[in-house]
Design a protein around this motif. Structure first.
Motif, PDB file in Angstrom:
ATOM      1  N   UNK A   1       8.375  14.156   0.684  1.00 37.41           N
ATOM      2  CA  UNK A   1       6.953  14.317   0.395  1.00 37.41           C
ATOM      3  C   UNK A   1       6.288  13.007   0.019  1.00 37.41           C
ATOM      4  N   UNK A   2       6.822  11.917   0.512  1.00 33.66           N
ATOM      5  CA  UNK A   2       6.259  10.589   0.271  1.00 33.66           C
ATOM      6  C   UNK A   2       5.874   9.978   1.613  1.00 33.66           C
ATOM      7  N   UNK A   3       5.360   8.757   1.577  1.00 30.21           N
ATOM      8  CA  UNK A   3       4.974   8.060   2.803  1.00 30.21           C
ATOM      9  C   UNK A   3       5.942   6.925   3.096  1.00 30.21           C
ATOM     10  N   UNK A   4       6.089   6.635   4.377  1.00 33.67           N
ATOM     11  CA  UNK A   4       6.782   5.453   4.860  1.00 33.67           C
ATOM     12  C   UNK A   4       5.962   4.953   6.038  1.00 33.67           C
ATOM     13  N   UNK A   5       6.155   3.712   6.394  1.00 38.02           N
ATOM     14  CA  UNK A   5       5.433   3.210   7.565  1.00 38.02           C
ATOM     15  C   UNK A   5       6.093   3.765   8.820  1.00 38.02           C
TER      16      UNK A   5
ATOM     17  N   UNK B   1       0.831  -1.196   0.000  1.00 43.91           N
ATOM     18  CA  UNK B   1       0.000   0.000   0.000  1.00 43.91           C
ATOM     19  C   UNK B   1       0.871   1.253   0.000  1.00 43.91           C
ATOM     20  N   UNK B   2       1.916   1.262   0.811  1.00 50.42           N
ATOM     21  CA  UNK B   2       2.833   2.408   0.860  1.00 50.42           C
ATOM     22  C   UNK B   2       3.509   2.598  -0.493  1.00 50.42           C
ATOM     23  N   UNK B   3       3.945   1.507  -1.119  1.00 55.26           N
ATOM     24  CA  UNK B   3       4.570   1.605  -2.439  1.00 55.26           C
ATOM     25  C   UNK B   3       3.601   2.171  -3.473  1.00 55.26           C
ATOM     26  N   UNK B   4       2.342   1.721  -3.425  1.00 50.09           N
ATOM     27  CA  UNK B   4       1.340   2.224  -4.364  1.00 50.09           C
ATOM     28  C   UNK B   4       1.075   3.712  -4.133  1.00 50.09           C
ATOM     29  N   UNK B   5       0.885   4.119  -2.877  1.00 46.13           N
ATOM     30  CA  UNK B   5       0.646   5.530  -2.578  1.00 46.13           C
ATOM     31  C   UNK B   5       1.809   6.393  -3.069  1.00 46.13           C
TER      32      UNK B   5
END
Length: 192
Positions: free
Chosen positions: A74-78, A31-35
């Motif tokens: 500006x990206x997401x990580x867990x 999910x994180x990779x897709x976002x």
């Protein structure tokens, strides 16, 4: 009149069954990779999130929950399990059909939001302006013509699904899916 879903028994079974920890871990990583893939297609989205670097977002829908850390890029990580969330976002509808109806109608699903108002505003902007260009991704793999044909078939399938869901008895009206926003008492940070 019976308003229960014919799939309610599946929901009750799913709520009792818990996937193994490795499945949850892999699902969250995907999910994180897709976002991030979607975010990297829009520089403005990354710039907006970069302003909130270090903030933690907790997203919950039923038994599904994930903590996301906003990176300096500006990206997401867990986020680490011990991280305190700055913003809590909970999908208020338990039924996947209700959520699907809202999304297919072009409306956000009903959500409850608590915490950092500025972060909530940035996520609201993302929800309204960021879209995954499926056709572009397919064209990289299949070529332009097959990608266009598949995307067109997908659009027709979604339109048919929208019409089917709209005809269901008890289907919500298009205007009834207004998100419920509840800011925290302190306008800057989440209440404890």
């Amino acid at each position: 009149m019976n308003n229960t879903s014919p799939f309610s028994f599946l929901q009750s079974i799913a709520s009792r069954l818990q996937p193994p920890a490795w499945v949850v871990d892999e699902g969250q990583q995907r999910l994180v990779l897709f976002l991030n893939h979607v975010l990297m297609q829009e520089k403005e989205a990354q710039d907006r999130l970069a302003r909130k670097k270090g903030n933690v977002l907790h997203v919950r829908w039923g038994v599904f929950a994930i903590d996301l850390l906003i990176t300096p890029a500006g990206l997401f990580d867990r986020a680490s399990p011990s991280a305190k969330p700055d913003l809590l976002v909970a999908v208020a509808a338990d039924s996947p059909i209700t959520v699907a109806q809202s999304v297919l109608a072009g409306k956000p699903p009903p959500v409850k939001i608590e915490g950092d108002v500025q972060l909530a505003a940035e996520l609201g902007w993302l929800a309204e302006n960021l879209r995954w260009d499926v056709e572009e991704d397919l064209s990289r793999v299949l070529g332009d013509i097959p990608a266009h044909a598949l995307a067109d078939a997908g659009r027709r399938l979604l339109e048919g699904l929208k019409q089917f869901l709209a005809m269901r008895p008890g289907a919500p009206a298009a205007a009834s899916t207004v998100p419920a926003v509840t800011p925290a008492p302190d306008a800057g940070k989440a209440a404890t």
